[in-house]
Design an enzyme around this catalytic site. Structure first.
Site, PDB file in Angstrom:
ATOM      1  N   SER A 161       0.806  -1.215   0.000  1.00 48.94           N
ATOM      2  CA  SER A 161       0.000   0.000   0.000  1.00 48.94           C
ATOM      3  C   SER A 161       0.842   1.270   0.000  1.00 48.94           C
ATOM      4  CB  SER A 161      -0.882  -0.006   1.253  1.00 48.94           C
ATOM      5  OG  SER A 161      -1.410   1.270   1.491  1.00 48.94           O
ATOM      6  N   GLU A 163       0.131   3.646   1.718  1.00 49.03           N
ATOM      7  CA  GLU A 163       0.179   4.065   3.127  1.00 49.03           C
ATOM      8  C   GLU A 163       1.564   3.814   3.726  1.00 49.03           C
ATOM      9  OE1 GLU A 163      -2.298   5.478   5.513  1.00 49.03           O
ATOM     10  OE2 GLU A 163      -2.742   6.154   3.500  1.00 49.03           O
ATOM     11  N   TYR A 184      -1.808   0.000  10.718  1.00 53.13           N
ATOM     12  CA  TYR A 184      -2.044  -0.670   9.431  1.00 53.13           C
ATOM     13  C   TYR A 184      -0.823  -0.522   8.524  1.00 53.13           C
ATOM     14  CZ  TYR A 184      -3.659  -1.066   4.572  1.00 53.13           C
ATOM     15  OH  TYR A 184      -3.772  -1.391   3.237  1.00 53.13           O
TER      16      TYR A 184
HETATM   17  P1  NDP Z   1     -11.324  -4.892   1.543  1.00 50.61           P
HETATM   18  O1  NDP Z   1     -11.310  -4.375   2.936  1.00 50.61           O
HETATM   19  O2  NDP Z   1     -12.449  -4.552   0.640  1.00 50.61           O
HETATM   20  O3  NDP Z   1     -11.196  -6.490   1.569  1.00 50.61           O
HETATM   21  C1  NDP Z   1     -10.387  -7.147   2.509  1.00 50.61           C
HETATM   22  C2  NDP Z   1     -10.583  -8.643   2.379  1.00 50.61           C
HETATM   23  O4  NDP Z   1      -9.812  -9.320   3.385  1.00 50.61           O
HETATM   24  C3  NDP Z   1     -12.039  -9.106   2.592  1.00 50.61           C
HETATM   25  O5  NDP Z   1     -12.293 -10.178   1.728  1.00 50.61           O
HETATM   26  C4  NDP Z   1     -12.010  -9.586   4.030  1.00 50.61           C
HETATM   27  O6  NDP Z   1     -13.022 -10.524   4.337  1.00 50.61           O
HETATM   28  C5  NDP Z   1     -10.644 -10.251   4.056  1.00 50.61           C
HETATM   29  N1  NDP Z   1     -10.140 -10.485   5.407  1.00 50.61           N
HETATM   30  C6  NDP Z   1     -10.065  -9.607   6.434  1.00 50.61           C
HETATM   31  N2  NDP Z   1      -9.537 -10.192   7.512  1.00 50.61           N
HETATM   32  C7  NDP Z   1      -9.267 -11.483   7.171  1.00 50.61           C
HETATM   33  C8  NDP Z   1      -8.723 -12.590   7.849  1.00 50.61           C
HETATM   34  N3  NDP Z   1      -8.363 -12.515   9.136  1.00 50.61           N
HETATM   35  N4  NDP Z   1      -8.574 -13.748   7.178  1.00 50.61           N
HETATM   36  C9  NDP Z   1      -8.961 -13.848   5.891  1.00 50.61           C
HETATM   37  N5  NDP Z   1      -9.506 -12.838   5.193  1.00 50.61           N
HETATM   38  C10 NDP Z   1      -9.644 -11.663   5.829  1.00 50.61           C
HETATM   39  O7  NDP Z   1      -9.936  -4.428   0.887  1.00 50.61           O
HETATM   40  P2  NDP Z   1      -9.609  -4.068  -0.656  1.00 50.61           P
HETATM   41  O8  NDP Z   1     -10.206  -5.058  -1.540  1.00 50.61           O
HETATM   42  O9  NDP Z   1      -9.863  -2.614  -0.856  1.00 50.61           O
HETATM   43  O10 NDP Z   1      -8.018  -4.212  -0.657  1.00 50.61           O
HETATM   44  C11 NDP Z   1      -7.392  -5.467  -0.934  1.00 50.61           C
HETATM   45  C12 NDP Z   1      -5.990  -5.484  -0.345  1.00 50.61           C
HETATM   46  O11 NDP Z   1      -5.227  -4.423  -0.906  1.00 50.61           O
HETATM   47  C13 NDP Z   1      -5.929  -5.268   1.162  1.00 50.61           C
HETATM   48  O12 NDP Z   1      -4.824  -6.017   1.644  1.00 50.61           O
HETATM   49  C14 NDP Z   1      -5.654  -3.785   1.317  1.00 50.61           C
HETATM   50  O13 NDP Z   1      -5.012  -3.519   2.547  1.00 50.61           O
HETATM   51  C15 NDP Z   1      -4.747  -3.558   0.130  1.00 50.61           C
HETATM   52  N6  NDP Z   1      -4.763  -2.235  -0.444  1.00 50.61           N
HETATM   53  C16 NDP Z   1      -5.948  -1.653  -0.826  1.00 50.61           C
HETATM   54  C17 NDP Z   1      -5.947  -0.430  -1.452  1.00 50.61           C
HETATM   55  C18 NDP Z   1      -7.212   0.230  -1.869  1.00 50.61           C
HETATM   56  O14 NDP Z   1      -7.167   1.426  -2.162  1.00 50.61           O
HETATM   57  N7  NDP Z   1      -8.332  -0.470  -1.956  1.00 50.61           N
HETATM   58  C19 NDP Z   1      -4.675   0.273  -1.745  1.00 50.61           C
HETATM   59  C20 NDP Z   1      -3.486  -0.460  -1.332  1.00 50.61           C
HETATM   60  C21 NDP Z   1      -3.546  -1.665  -0.714  1.00 50.61           C
HETATM   61  P3  NDP Z   1     -14.535 -10.033   4.716  1.00 50.61           P
HETATM   62  O15 NDP Z   1     -15.214  -9.733   3.415  1.00 50.61           O
HETATM   63  O16 NDP Z   1     -15.069 -11.202   5.436  1.00 50.61           O
HETATM   64  O17 NDP Z   1     -14.387  -8.797   5.565  1.00 50.61           O
HETATM   65  P1  GDR Z   2      -6.972   5.598   3.278  1.00 51.79           P
HETATM   66  O1  GDR Z   2      -8.492   5.707   2.805  1.00 51.79           O
HETATM   67  O2  GDR Z   2      -6.808   5.884   4.714  1.00 51.79           O
HETATM   68  O3  GDR Z   2      -6.174   6.428   2.318  1.00 51.79           O
HETATM   69  O4  GDR Z   2      -6.685   4.042   3.079  1.00 51.79           O
HETATM   70  P2  GDR Z   2      -9.771   6.435   3.434  1.00 51.79           P
HETATM   71  O5  GDR Z   2     -10.739   6.565   2.337  1.00 51.79           O
HETATM   72  O6  GDR Z   2     -10.214   5.774   4.689  1.00 51.79           O
HETATM   73  O7  GDR Z   2      -9.195   7.893   3.846  1.00 51.79           O
HETATM   74  C1  GDR Z   2      -8.679   8.789   2.872  1.00 51.79           C
HETATM   75  C2  GDR Z   2      -8.492  10.162   3.506  1.00 51.79           C
HETATM   76  O8  GDR Z   2      -9.777  10.737   3.777  1.00 51.79           O
HETATM   77  C3  GDR Z   2      -9.746  11.324   5.070  1.00 51.79           C
HETATM   78  N1  GDR Z   2     -11.112  11.394   5.626  1.00 51.79           N
HETATM   79  C4  GDR Z   2     -11.896  10.352   5.933  1.00 51.79           C
HETATM   80  N2  GDR Z   2     -11.700   9.011   5.795  1.00 51.79           N
HETATM   81  C5  GDR Z   2     -12.701   8.190   6.182  1.00 51.79           C
HETATM   82  N3  GDR Z   2     -12.542   6.863   6.020  1.00 51.79           N
HETATM   83  N4  GDR Z   2     -13.867   8.651   6.703  1.00 51.79           N
HETATM   84  C6  GDR Z   2     -14.110   9.997   6.873  1.00 51.79           C
HETATM   85  O9  GDR Z   2     -15.168  10.394   7.352  1.00 51.79           O
HETATM   86  C7  GDR Z   2     -13.078  10.890   6.456  1.00 51.79           C
HETATM   87  N5  GDR Z   2     -12.968  12.235   6.443  1.00 51.79           N
HETATM   88  C8  GDR Z   2     -11.776  12.539   5.947  1.00 51.79           C
HETATM   89  C9  GDR Z   2      -8.819  10.416   5.868  1.00 51.79           C
HETATM   90  O10 GDR Z   2      -8.361  11.083   7.052  1.00 51.79           O
HETATM   91  C10 GDR Z   2      -7.733  10.133   4.840  1.00 51.79           C
HETATM   92  O11 GDR Z   2      -6.782  11.156   4.855  1.00 51.79           O
HETATM   93  C11 GDR Z   2      -7.134   3.336   1.938  1.00 51.79           C
HETATM   94  C12 GDR Z   2      -7.391   1.881   2.347  1.00 51.79           C
HETATM   95  O12 GDR Z   2      -8.001   1.206   1.277  1.00 51.79           O
HETATM   96  C13 GDR Z   2      -6.088   1.178   2.693  1.00 51.79           C
HETATM   97  O13 GDR Z   2      -6.338  -0.211   2.907  1.00 51.79           O
HETATM   98  C14 GDR Z   2      -5.117   1.349   1.532  1.00 51.79           C
HETATM   99  O14 GDR Z   2      -3.900   0.741   1.839  1.00 51.79           O
HETATM  100  C15 GDR Z   2      -4.926   2.831   1.220  1.00 51.79           C
HETATM  101  O15 GDR Z   2      -6.185   3.390   0.915  1.00 51.79           O
HETATM  102  C16 GDR Z   2      -3.988   3.056   0.057  1.00 51.79           C
END
Ligand code: NDP
Ligand code: GDR
Length: 372
Positions: A161, A163, A184
């Site tokens: 990520s 992050e 995280y």
């Molecule tokens: P989601 O939160 O949508 O999905 C996470 C998945 O992990 C779900 O299927 C969840 O299951 C599963 N999970 C959580 N805990 C466990 C566990 N203990 N054992 C097995 N499975 C588990 O995430 P995204 O699809 O958005 O992201 C996919 C991956 O990419 C994650 O690792 C995230 O951190 C990473 N990532 C995401 C980004 C983004 O912008 N979306 C950017 C960079 C990295 P359940 O449905 O049951 O909750």
């Molecule tokens: P992020 O995504 O932390 O970048 O992680 P998120 O959408 O939660 O936050 C983005 C930015 O928005 C600000 N923010 C808020 N965020 C949330 N969730 N709710 C609010 O009400 C709100 N108001 C302002 C946050 O402070 C932050 O700066 C996501 C996840 O998908 C991670 O798993 C992944 O690794 C990174 O993106 C890349």
């Protein structure tokens, strides 16, 4: 950050070929986190390439397969069911090893995570267990499976990520230092280095995708993009009047999840394993996102948004903007969906959802105050 250890690779790596190196008619992919946003898009993508997909799902008291129900075919229909689901958990090492031995995948995509940054401050120990140690468990399961079976062609993808860069100023590339700002992000850094270590120590074909934020109509409703587009839909349809948010000045490089899963797959089709930044190279503040989302339906966000301190984080990541020139050059990858198009796609979908909710509210089956 390429592997220095020799790797045994006897099979063809043609990107287009979904034919399995194990002599099977097709490749088999194992996906953790298949029920999440990315898992659903990646599954669709791999099925489209002729793969068989096995997803590991965790036990939940409610069904957690909403994002993949549309592609699920009952496994009794043996000739048509090419996506299968099995119970496992990243906190349970034995379940990971057992499914690797049973499924014998060609590619493993580790997408599972407690992926909410703010929540990771509330449950840091669990977040580390799943995100950091969970990755180590899976890597170790892959290594020991290979050692026992001799199936050296397995390829592994780790969901890293942006992050991890945290407070490192933009533009962030593969060579930028990590400075994580949450439990995280620190856990993702550990997972990143575990993956590099298994590549260097054991010659595992393992890649870290360092993906910047990517969104879609399937995005979890407590991430800021979806929280905003859901609210826009509900406000437009008359079901909601206020939207409570935290820091509006944070800047993110937001792309479309459907584009990003292709980059994951491309990484595993290369000759050598490596790490890649995947980003749009464009950054916008949360406030700009509000302008576009509310403006698209003719509303002024200032009339609805209320700042609530509970959504501020103990430590914030202020500015993320990726430099994905390596992915462009080596993988030939580039994003297809731009920022405005992405926001519009999400608002359009969320207006449709709000319309359906309105029908239920009007019929007395749902309370309009039931906010996501
Ligand atoms: P989601 O939160 O949508 O999905 C996470 C998945 O992990 C779900 O299927 C969840 O299951 C599963 N999970 C959580 N805990 C466990 C566990 N203990 N054992 C097995 N499975 C588990 O995430 P995204 O699809 O958005 O992201 C996919 C991956 O990419 C994650 O690792 C995230 O951190 C990473 N990532 C995401 C980004 C983004 O912008 N979306 C950017 C960079 C990295 P359940 O449905 O049951 O909750
Ligand atoms: P992020 O995504 O932390 O970048 O992680 P998120 O959408 O939660 O936050 C983005 C930015 O928005 C600000 N923010 C808020 N965020 C949330 N969730 N709710 C609010 O009400 C709100 N108001 C302002 C946050 O402070 C932050 O700066 C996501 C996840 O998908 C991670 O798993 C992944 O690794 C990174 O993106 C890349």
């Amino acid at each position: 950050t390429e592997s220095e250890a020799p790797r045994s690779r006897s099979e063809s790596d043609s990107p287009a070929a979904a034919k399995g190196p194990s002599g099977r008619a097709h490749k088999v992919a194992l996906i953790t986190g298949i029920t999440g946003q990315d898992g659903s898009y990646l599954t669709e993508f791999l099925l489209g390439k002729g793969y068989e997909v096995v997803g590991l799902i965790r036990r939940s008291s409610n069904f957690n397969t909403q994002r993949i129900n549309h592609i699920y075919i009952d496994p009794h229909n043996v000739h048509k069911a090419r996506m299968k689901l099995q119970y496992a958990d990243l906190t349970d090492a034995s379940s990971l090893r057992r499914w690797l031995d049973t499924i014998q995948p060609d590619e493993v995509y580790n997408l599972a995570a407690q992926s909410h940054v703010a929540v990771s401050f509330e449950i840091p120990d669990y977040t580390a267990d799943v995100v950091a140690t969970g990755t180590l468990r899976l890597l170790e399961a892959v290594r020991s499976h290979i050692s026992a079976s001799g199936r050296t062609h397995i390829r592994y993808y780790q969901a890293g990520s942006s992050e991890m860069f945290g407070s490192t100023p933009p533009p962030q590339s593969e060579t930028s230092p990590f400075h994580p700002r949450s439990p995280y992000a620190a856990s993702k850094c550990a997972a990143h280095w575990y993956t590099v270590n298994y590549r260097e120590a054991y010659g595992l074909f393992a890649c870290n995708g360092i993906l910047f934020n990517h969104e879609s109509p399937r995005r979890g409703e407590n991430f800021v993009t979806r929280k905003i587009t859901r609210a826009v839909g509900r406000i437009k349809i008359g079901l909601q009047s206020k939207l409570f948010l935290g820091n509006l000045q944070a800047s993110r490089d937001w792309g479309f999840a459907g584009d990003y899963v292709e980059a994951m797959w491309l990484m595993l089709q290369q000759e050598k394993p490596d790490d890649y930044v995947v980003a749009t190279e464009e950054s916008h503040t949360v406030e700009e996102l509000l302008e576009v989302a509310f403006g698209y339906v003719g509303l002024n966000w200032r009339d609805y948004v209320v700042i609530d301190k509970r959504y501020f984080r103990p430590a914030e990541v202020d500015n993320l903007k990726g430099d994905s020139s390596k992915a462009k050059k080596v993988l030939g990858w580039k994003p297809k969906v731009g920022f405005k198009q992405l926001v519009k796609m999400m608002v359009d979908e969320d207006i449709e959802i709000a319309k359906r909710e309105k029908v239920l509210v009007d019929a007395g089956y749902m309370d309009a105050q039931q906010q996501p």
